[in-house]
Design a protein around this motif. Structure first.
Motif, PDB file in Angstrom:
ATOM      1  N   SER A   1      -7.627 -22.872 -90.557  1.00  0.00           N
ATOM      2  CA  SER A   1      -6.791 -22.070 -91.443  1.00  0.00           C
ATOM      3  C   SER A   1      -7.149 -20.596 -91.343  1.00  0.00           C
ATOM      4  CB  SER A   1      -6.949 -22.547 -92.896  1.00  0.00           C
ATOM      5  OG  SER A   1      -6.507 -23.884 -93.040  1.00  0.00           O
ATOM      6  N   LEU A   2      -8.453 -20.296 -91.285  1.00  0.00           N
ATOM      7  CA  LEU A   2      -8.895 -18.902 -91.214  1.00  0.00           C
ATOM      8  C   LEU A   2      -8.446 -18.245 -89.914  1.00  0.00           C
ATOM      9  CD1 LEU A   2     -12.525 -19.073 -92.665  1.00  0.00           C
ATOM     10  CD2 LEU A   2     -10.552 -17.944 -93.669  1.00  0.00           C
ATOM     11  N   ALA A   3      -8.614 -18.952 -88.786  1.00  0.00           N
ATOM     12  CA  ALA A   3      -8.235 -18.382 -87.487  1.00  0.00           C
ATOM     13  C   ALA A   3      -6.737 -18.109 -87.445  1.00  0.00           C
ATOM     14  CB  ALA A   3      -8.652 -19.327 -86.368  1.00  0.00           C
ATOM     15  N   GLY A   4      -5.938 -19.060 -87.912  1.00  0.00           N
ATOM     16  CA  GLY A   4      -4.492 -18.867 -87.912  1.00  0.00           C
ATOM     17  C   GLY A   4      -4.060 -17.764 -88.844  1.00  0.00           C
ATOM     18  N   LEU A   5      -4.681 -17.700 -90.024  1.00  0.00           N
ATOM     19  CA  LEU A   5      -4.337 -16.680 -91.011  1.00  0.00           C
ATOM     20  C   LEU A   5      -4.712 -15.290 -90.525  1.00  0.00           C
ATOM     21  CD1 LEU A   5      -3.326 -16.034 -93.868  1.00  0.00           C
ATOM     22  CD2 LEU A   5      -5.650 -16.454 -94.686  1.00  0.00           C
ATOM     23  N   ALA A   6      -5.946 -15.151 -90.003  1.00  0.00           N
ATOM     24  CA  ALA A   6      -6.412 -13.846 -89.537  1.00  0.00           C
ATOM     25  C   ALA A   6      -5.577 -13.335 -88.376  1.00  0.00           C
ATOM     26  CB  ALA A   6      -7.880 -13.940 -89.123  1.00  0.00           C
ATOM     27  N   SER A   7      -5.042 -14.233 -87.561  1.00  0.00           N
ATOM     28  CA  SER A   7      -4.225 -13.826 -86.418  1.00  0.00           C
ATOM     29  C   SER A   7      -2.797 -13.499 -86.824  1.00  0.00           C
ATOM     30  CB  SER A   7      -4.209 -14.933 -85.359  1.00  0.00           C
ATOM     31  OG  SER A   7      -5.513 -15.264 -84.948  1.00  0.00           O
ATOM     32  N   THR A   8      -2.234 -14.267 -87.735  1.00  0.00           N
ATOM     33  CA  THR A   8      -0.811 -14.138 -88.067  1.00  0.00           C
ATOM     34  C   THR A   8      -0.513 -12.962 -88.981  1.00  0.00           C
ATOM     35  OG1 THR A   8      -0.577 -16.544 -87.834  1.00  0.00           O
ATOM     36  CG2 THR A   8       1.171 -15.370 -89.017  1.00  0.00           C
ATOM     37  N   PHE A   9      -1.310 -12.800 -90.022  1.00  0.00           N
ATOM     38  CA  PHE A   9      -0.984 -11.775 -91.014  1.00  0.00           C
ATOM     39  C   PHE A   9      -0.882 -10.362 -90.426  1.00  0.00           C
ATOM     40  CE2 PHE A   9      -2.412  -8.587 -94.096  1.00  0.00           C
ATOM     41  CZ  PHE A   9      -1.391  -8.694 -95.025  1.00  0.00           C
ATOM     42  N   PRO A  10      -1.821  -9.898 -89.575  1.00  0.00           N
ATOM     43  CA  PRO A  10      -1.699  -8.533 -89.039  1.00  0.00           C
ATOM     44  C   PRO A  10      -0.438  -8.328 -88.203  1.00  0.00           C
ATOM     45  CG  PRO A  10      -3.927  -9.361 -88.733  1.00  0.00           C
ATOM     46  CD  PRO A  10      -3.089 -10.522 -89.149  1.00  0.00           C
ATOM     47  N   PHE A  11      -0.008  -9.348 -87.466  1.00  0.00           N
ATOM     48  CA  PHE A  11       1.196  -9.196 -86.653  1.00  0.00           C
ATOM     49  C   PHE A  11       2.456  -9.194 -87.513  1.00  0.00           C
ATOM     50  CE2 PHE A  11      -1.703 -10.099 -83.237  1.00  0.00           C
ATOM     51  CZ  PHE A  11      -1.169  -9.406 -82.159  1.00  0.00           C
ATOM     52  N   VAL A  12       2.447  -9.964 -88.601  1.00  0.00           N
ATOM     53  CA  VAL A  12       3.568  -9.903 -89.546  1.00  0.00           C
ATOM     54  C   VAL A  12       3.640  -8.511 -90.173  1.00  0.00           C
ATOM     55  CG1 VAL A  12       4.465 -10.808 -91.724  1.00  0.00           C
ATOM     56  CG2 VAL A  12       3.541 -12.378 -90.021  1.00  0.00           C
ATOM     57  N   ALA A  13       2.474  -7.962 -90.516  1.00  0.00           N
ATOM     58  CA  ALA A  13       2.440  -6.607 -91.074  1.00  0.00           C
ATOM     59  C   ALA A  13       2.963  -5.584 -90.069  1.00  0.00           C
ATOM     60  CB  ALA A  13       1.009  -6.262 -91.496  1.00  0.00           C
ATOM     61  N   LEU A  14       2.624  -5.764 -88.784  1.00  0.00           N
ATOM     62  CA  LEU A  14       3.117  -4.844 -87.758  1.00  0.00           C
ATOM     63  C   LEU A  14       4.638  -4.916 -87.642  1.00  0.00           C
ATOM     64  CD1 LEU A  14       2.450  -2.815 -85.544  1.00  0.00           C
ATOM     65  CD2 LEU A  14       2.162  -4.732 -83.948  1.00  0.00           C
ATOM     66  N   LEU A  15       5.191  -6.129 -87.799  1.00  0.00           N
ATOM     67  CA  LEU A  15       6.647  -6.270 -87.781  1.00  0.00           C
ATOM     68  C   LEU A  15       7.288  -5.462 -88.912  1.00  0.00           C
ATOM     69  CD1 LEU A  15       7.430 -10.016 -86.934  1.00  0.00           C
ATOM     70  CD2 LEU A  15       8.250  -7.992 -85.730  1.00  0.00           C
ATOM     71  N   PHE A  16       6.684  -5.503 -90.098  1.00  0.00           N
ATOM     72  CA  PHE A  16       7.202  -4.724 -91.223  1.00  0.00           C
ATOM     73  C   PHE A  16       7.117  -3.226 -90.942  1.00  0.00           C
ATOM     74  CE2 PHE A  16       6.749  -8.656 -93.694  1.00  0.00           C
ATOM     75  CZ  PHE A  16       7.881  -8.595 -94.484  1.00  0.00           C
ATOM     76  N   VAL A  17       6.055  -2.804 -90.251  1.00  0.00           N
ATOM     77  CA  VAL A  17       5.926  -1.386 -89.895  1.00  0.00           C
ATOM     78  C   VAL A  17       7.040  -0.985 -88.937  1.00  0.00           C
ATOM     79  CG1 VAL A  17       4.482   0.299 -88.673  1.00  0.00           C
ATOM     80  CG2 VAL A  17       3.441  -1.294 -90.301  1.00  0.00           C
ATOM     81  N   PHE A  18       7.293  -1.822 -87.931  1.00  0.00           N
ATOM     82  CA  PHE A  18       8.385  -1.542 -86.984  1.00  0.00           C
ATOM     83  C   PHE A  18       9.723  -1.413 -87.717  1.00  0.00           C
ATOM     84  CE2 PHE A  18       5.953  -3.799 -83.346  1.00  0.00           C
ATOM     85  CZ  PHE A  18       5.318  -2.606 -83.026  1.00  0.00           C
ATOM     86  N   ALA A  19       9.965  -2.340 -88.665  1.00  0.00           N
ATOM     87  CA  ALA A  19      11.238  -2.329 -89.381  1.00  0.00           C
ATOM     88  C   ALA A  19      11.351  -1.137 -90.326  1.00  0.00           C
ATOM     89  CB  ALA A  19      11.406  -3.640 -90.152  1.00  0.00           C
ATOM     90  N   ALA A  20      10.250  -0.824 -91.008  1.00  0.00           N
ATOM     91  CA  ALA A  20      10.286   0.246 -92.002  1.00  0.00           C
ATOM     92  C   ALA A  20      10.497   1.615 -91.367  1.00  0.00           C
ATOM     93  CB  ALA A  20       8.988   0.244 -92.822  1.00  0.00           C
ATOM     94  N   PHE A  21       9.902   1.843 -90.184  1.00  0.00           N
ATOM     95  CA  PHE A  21       9.982   3.157 -89.537  1.00  0.00           C
ATOM     96  C   PHE A  21      10.946   3.168 -88.349  1.00  0.00           C
ATOM     97  CE2 PHE A  21       5.889   3.081 -91.694  1.00  0.00           C
ATOM     98  CZ  PHE A  21       5.888   4.310 -92.354  1.00  0.00           C
ATOM     99  N   HIS A  22      11.717   2.080 -88.203  1.00  0.00           N
ATOM    100  CA  HIS A  22      12.733   1.987 -87.147  1.00  0.00           C
ATOM    101  C   HIS A  22      12.135   2.263 -85.768  1.00  0.00           C
ATOM    102  CE1 HIS A  22      15.789   1.750 -90.271  1.00  0.00           C
ATOM    103  NE2 HIS A  22      15.231   2.814 -90.846  1.00  0.00           N
ATOM    104  N   ILE A  23      10.998   1.625 -85.512  1.00  0.00           N
ATOM    105  CA  ILE A  23      10.316   1.784 -84.220  1.00  0.00           C
ATOM    106  C   ILE A  23      10.830   0.712 -83.260  1.00  0.00           C
ATOM    107  CG2 ILE A  23       8.092   1.756 -83.034  1.00  0.00           C
ATOM    108  CD1 ILE A  23       6.805   2.651 -85.660  1.00  0.00           C
TER     109      ILE A  23
END
Length: 438
Positions: A90-112
């Motif tokens: 659970s920890l390995a999957g969580l630590a890997s997934t959450f930062p990439f989901v956050a990066l997706l939000f950054v791309f969407a928020a700043f239209h990158i």
């Protein structure tokens, strides 16, 4: 019973200073740095493919962006290593997934502009590398703790064997007779309650100056079980809670946003549940009950009614195959659909999405007088789901309630964003499987 084993010396490591814990941390850090080489190779290959016309420049740029969530994932994993090793997948999957989901939000928020293929490649690389590293250096590794007093093993045994508790992680214990022995252990387990004497003080100081990690019996018990031993709560408990005080404000904002986002999905489901309850049995659809919340303040908790109406009912545990539970009630309790109305409690601030489950006022009054440290669970806002729920499930006896309090106080002591995310992931498993329901 816990058993110790003869110390196995590793001559190859004797030239490295410090304890085995220090060496393992260094190896994990080296593993994270080595993973950057993979991103370098991927970037070079992407640039070659770009010059060949196979991909655009955005593919290469997105791969470079992926390095940030990769590093954040390892940092997040490192901050979560206080959790039992059995939570590894659970920890390995969580630590890997959450930062990439956050990066997706950054791309969407700043239209990158970004490449989905490159982002997927970065995510898969991160997930695979973290999973392999965690399995190699943490999950499959059997830690060795040394001890100088056999009495410490007896203390630890009382923390590990509690009713309704999950089995502890693997571990070895070995007697320590010299500094060289201590250096080949992950840490030295000590009893802080032992009366200090000059010889023992000098010996522990020698170990400490040689970078040997020292852990109290209480701390080792927490690392193995994910709960606090009630008979061994130390004087630093409240200091640990104070260190997480400001997180409560951030968590409140996250709860509000999450409820608003979940409402369009859960409100229609709640309407269907309400119709099913009304069609099966007469009486109110929503059940209201006084529970105890933050700092011991009472509030009215909302819940879909899952039992037949009994005006003379008193506070009590729900038994397995409880005859009071209706047919619809058995289904909605199994998949926690009866708790949908509590989103309102979260929205108005009575509860949080994650935290110790709120108990009925009469039970709180009873347990506060019979179980030591029980009121400490009210230092944080109660939740829809909690560490005790995903680790232990429903409790139905006084002894299991004592064990549950150990999990609740572990959350109070270690509450963090990473732990909340882990509980959220395990809650999804609970909703799918119906784990612990009654």
């Amino acid at each position: 019973m816990l058993k110790s084993e003869p110390l196995r010396r590793h001559a190859a490591d004797t030239h490295i200073g410090g304890s085995e814990t220090v060496r393992r941390v260094s190896r994990m850090l080296g593993w994270a740095c080595l993973g950057l080489v993979l991103f370098g190779i991927n970037t070079v290959l992407a640039e070659i493919a770009h010059h060949a016309g196979a991909v655009t420049y955005v593919f290469t740029r997105t791969l470079l962006w992926s390095i940030a969530p990769y590093l954040f994932a390892f940092m997040m994993l490192h901050r979560s290593l206080h959790l039992p090793a059995m939570e590894g997948n659970s920890l390995a999957g969580l630590a890997s997934t959450f930062p990439f989901v956050a990066l997706l939000f950054v791309f969407a928020a700043f239209h990158i502009e970004y490449s989905r293929g490159a982002l997927l490649l970065g995510y898969v690389t991160t997930l695979a590398w973290i999973w392999i590293g965690y399995r190699r250096y943490v999950h499959n590794y059997v830690p060795v703790f040394g001890y100088t007093d056999p009495h410490t093993l007896e203390q630890l045994e009382s923390m590990l064997t509690m009713p309704g508790a999950a089995p502890p992680s693997r571990i070895r214990f070995e007697p320590i007779g010299s500094l060289e022995d201590a250096r080949h252990c992950d840490g030295l387990m000590v009893d802080r309650g032992t009366t200090a004497d000059p010889e023992r003080t000098r010996q522990l100081a020698q170990y400490k100056l040689s970078h040997v990690r020292m852990y109290s019996v209480e701390r080792v018990g927490e690392m193995l079980t994910g709960r606090v031993g009630l008979a061994h709560i130390d004087e630093n408990f409240l200091d640990d809670y104070a260190a997480h005080y400001l997180y409560g404000y951030l968590k409140r904002a996250i709860d509000t946003v999450a409820v608003v986002c979940l409402a369009p999905i859960l409100v229609p489901i709640g309407a269907l549940v309400a119709m099913a309850i009304r069609m099966e049995t007469p009486g109110p659809t929503v059940f209201r009950q006084e529970r105890v919340g933050l700092f011991g303040k009472p509030f009215v908790m909302l819940k879909f009614r899952s039992m037949s109406v009994d005006p003379n009912a008193s506070a009590q545990f729900a038994a397995r195959r409880d005859p009071r539970i209706t047919r619809v009630g058995r289904i909605i309790r199994k998949y926690r659909l009866d708790e949908i109305p509590q989103l309102w409690n979260v929205l108005v601030g009575h509860m949080s999405l994650i935290g110790p489950r709120p108990e009925q006022a009469p039970m709180v009054e009873e347990f506060s007088g019979t179980i030591p440290y029980y009121p400490y669970r009210h230092l944080v806002r109660p939740g829809l789901s909690g560490w005790a729920q995903v680790q232990q499930g429903y409790v139905g006896t006084y002894a299991e309630t004592v064990t549950k309090l150990g999990y609740d106080l572990y959350y109070v002591k270690h509450c963090s964003f990473a732990l909340d995310l882990l509980i959220g992931v395990k809650t999804v498993r609970t909703l799918v499987t119906g784990f612990g329901a009654r």
